[in-house]
Design a protein around this motif. Structure first.
Motif, PDB file in Angstrom:
ATOM      1  N   ASN A  97      12.364  -0.095 -25.817  1.00 37.45           N
ATOM      2  CA  ASN A  97      13.120   0.266 -26.751  1.00 37.45           C
ATOM      3  C   ASN A  97      12.394   1.045 -28.080  1.00 37.45           C
ATOM      4  O   ASN A  97      13.075   1.880 -28.672  1.00 37.45           O
ATOM      5  N   SER A  98      11.351   0.543 -28.221  1.00 37.19           N
ATOM      6  CA  SER A  98      10.534   1.020 -29.419  1.00 37.19           C
ATOM      7  C   SER A  98       9.948   2.419 -29.349  1.00 37.19           C
ATOM      8  O   SER A  98       9.522   3.039 -30.170  1.00 37.19           O
ATOM      9  N   ARG A  99       9.957   2.811 -28.197  1.00 36.93           N
ATOM     10  CA  ARG A  99       9.354   4.264 -27.834  1.00 36.93           C
ATOM     11  C   ARG A  99      10.443   5.270 -27.828  1.00 36.93           C
ATOM     12  O   ARG A  99      11.600   5.169 -27.540  1.00 36.93           O
ATOM     13  N   THR A 100      10.020   6.422 -28.134  1.00 44.85           N
ATOM     14  CA  THR A 100      11.241   7.585 -28.253  1.00 44.85           C
ATOM     15  C   THR A 100      11.406   7.975 -26.951  1.00 44.85           C
ATOM     16  O   THR A 100      10.344   7.741 -25.957  1.00 44.85           O
ATOM     17  N   PRO A 101      12.480   8.730 -26.547  1.00 42.64           N
ATOM     18  CA  PRO A 101      12.948   9.047 -25.280  1.00 42.64           C
ATOM     19  C   PRO A 101      11.762  10.005 -24.561  1.00 42.64           C
ATOM     20  O   PRO A 101      11.542  10.031 -23.210  1.00 42.64           O
ATOM     21  N   TRP A 102      11.140  10.748 -25.322  1.00 44.41           N
ATOM     22  CA  TRP A 102      10.062  11.817 -24.730  1.00 44.41           C
ATOM     23  C   TRP A 102       8.953  10.853 -24.338  1.00 44.41           C
ATOM     24  O   TRP A 102       8.264  11.114 -23.397  1.00 44.41           O
ATOM     25  N   GLN A 103       8.533   9.626 -25.015  1.00 50.72           N
ATOM     26  CA  GLN A 103       7.530   8.827 -24.697  1.00 50.72           C
ATOM     27  C   GLN A 103       7.895   8.319 -23.455  1.00 50.72           C
ATOM     28  O   GLN A 103       6.846   7.948 -22.545  1.00 50.72           O
ATOM     29  N   VAL A 104       9.127   7.904 -23.367  1.00 57.85           N
ATOM     30  CA  VAL A 104       9.381   7.037 -21.863  1.00 57.85           C
ATOM     31  C   VAL A 104       9.416   8.090 -20.953  1.00 57.85           C
ATOM     32  O   VAL A 104       8.989   7.826 -19.862  1.00 57.85           O
ATOM     33  N   THR A 105       9.919   9.323 -21.128  1.00 60.61           N
ATOM     34  CA  THR A 105       9.912  10.101 -19.989  1.00 60.61           C
ATOM     35  C   THR A 105       8.423  10.703 -19.682  1.00 60.61           C
ATOM     36  O   THR A 105       8.251  10.842 -18.412  1.00 60.61           O
TER      37      THR A 105
END
Length: 266
Positions: free
Chosen positions: A7-15
């Motif tokens: 949850n601490s990461r941005t959506p782009w980082q997760v993608t």
């Protein structure tokens, strides 16, 4: 593979993490699972080219090609067509082959399609470079006369394959019969795209219909930048090619948005 604890990461980082993990998984499966995988990726276009060169002695198709040698002309067409074809065909099984990964909420059905297309484009680019180097070693000039523009149109064909792959991944998953029809269209599409013989000498009334095929435009523009002075098929249009390509990409993405839950349930 990312989990719900990210949850601490941005959506782009997760993608990016999802795409990287899927890319490594697909790369190993594509190149290592089958010991003959690399062999067939190189042998298929090579064998196809040799067969067509043998047939050339009977049809003399090279006499209709202006400012381009027949063998380099055909190799460029074959490699460009295979780039589009593999982008389209790899999309067919991308969703079903990765269905187990949809248990992770970060993974969407569109992800394996994009990753597969990217991987296939890299592999086809590498193989094309091998063909260029091999041709130069054999004394055949396969270097593009306009390098930057040739690379641009190679990437353009890559984009068309991605757009078609996005559409076929949805249609082929939801309606299995569509996948069968698409596989059956491979050979007719190869012939009607001007891959193995020039379309210039066809009757005008027939050529008008064939020019609705965007692959013809893409291959002709790629060849025009490989061979200086090459006379493209009349009616070739970069505008038409890109309008069609962008349309397929948009439609494909919209289909994935619309049928996302159905694709996950397959």
């Amino acid at each position: 593979m990312p989990t719900d604890q990210d949850n601490s990461r941005t959506p782009w980082q997760v993608t990016r993490s999802v795409w990287y993990a899927m890319f490594m998984r697909e790369a190993v499966s594509r190149t290592m699972a089958d010991r003959m995988g690399w062999f067939w990726m190189i042998a298929e276009p090579l064998a196809f080219t040799m067969i067509m060169v043998a047939i050339r002695g009977f049809i003399r198709g090279d006499r209709f090609i202006v400012n381009a040698e027949f063998i380099p002309w055909m190799i460029v067409g074959i490699m460009g067509f295979f780039l589009i074809r593999e982008g389209m065909m790899r999309g067919l099984g991308a969703v079903s082959a990765n269905s187990a990964l949809f248990a992770y909420r970060q993974v969407q059905p569109v992800d394996p399609v994009l990753v597969r297309n990217f991987l296939e484009g890299m592999l086809r680019t590498f193989i094309f470079i091998l063909f260029i180097v091999g041709a130069l070693m054999l004394g055949t000039d396969l270097m593009p006369d306009h390098g930057v523009r040739a690379v641009f149109w190679w990437l353009s064909l890559w984009c068309l394959g991605m757009g078609l792959g996005l559409i076929t991944s949805v249609a082929g998953t939801l309606v299995p019969e569509v996948a069968t029809v698409i596989r059956m269209l491979n050979m007719p599409l190869l012939i009607l795209s001007g891959v193995i013989f020039p379309l210039n000498q066809l009757p005008h009334w027939l050529l008008e219909y064939l020019m609705y095929n965007p692959i013809v435009h893409g291959l002709e523009l790629l060849r025009a930048n490989f061979f200086d002075g090459y006379q493209m098929v009349p009616g070739t249009s970069a505008t038409y090619f890109w309008l069609f390509t962008l349309t397929t990409i948009v439609i494909g993405l919209l289909m994935h948005m619309r049928f996302k839950e159905k694709l996950k349930a397959k």
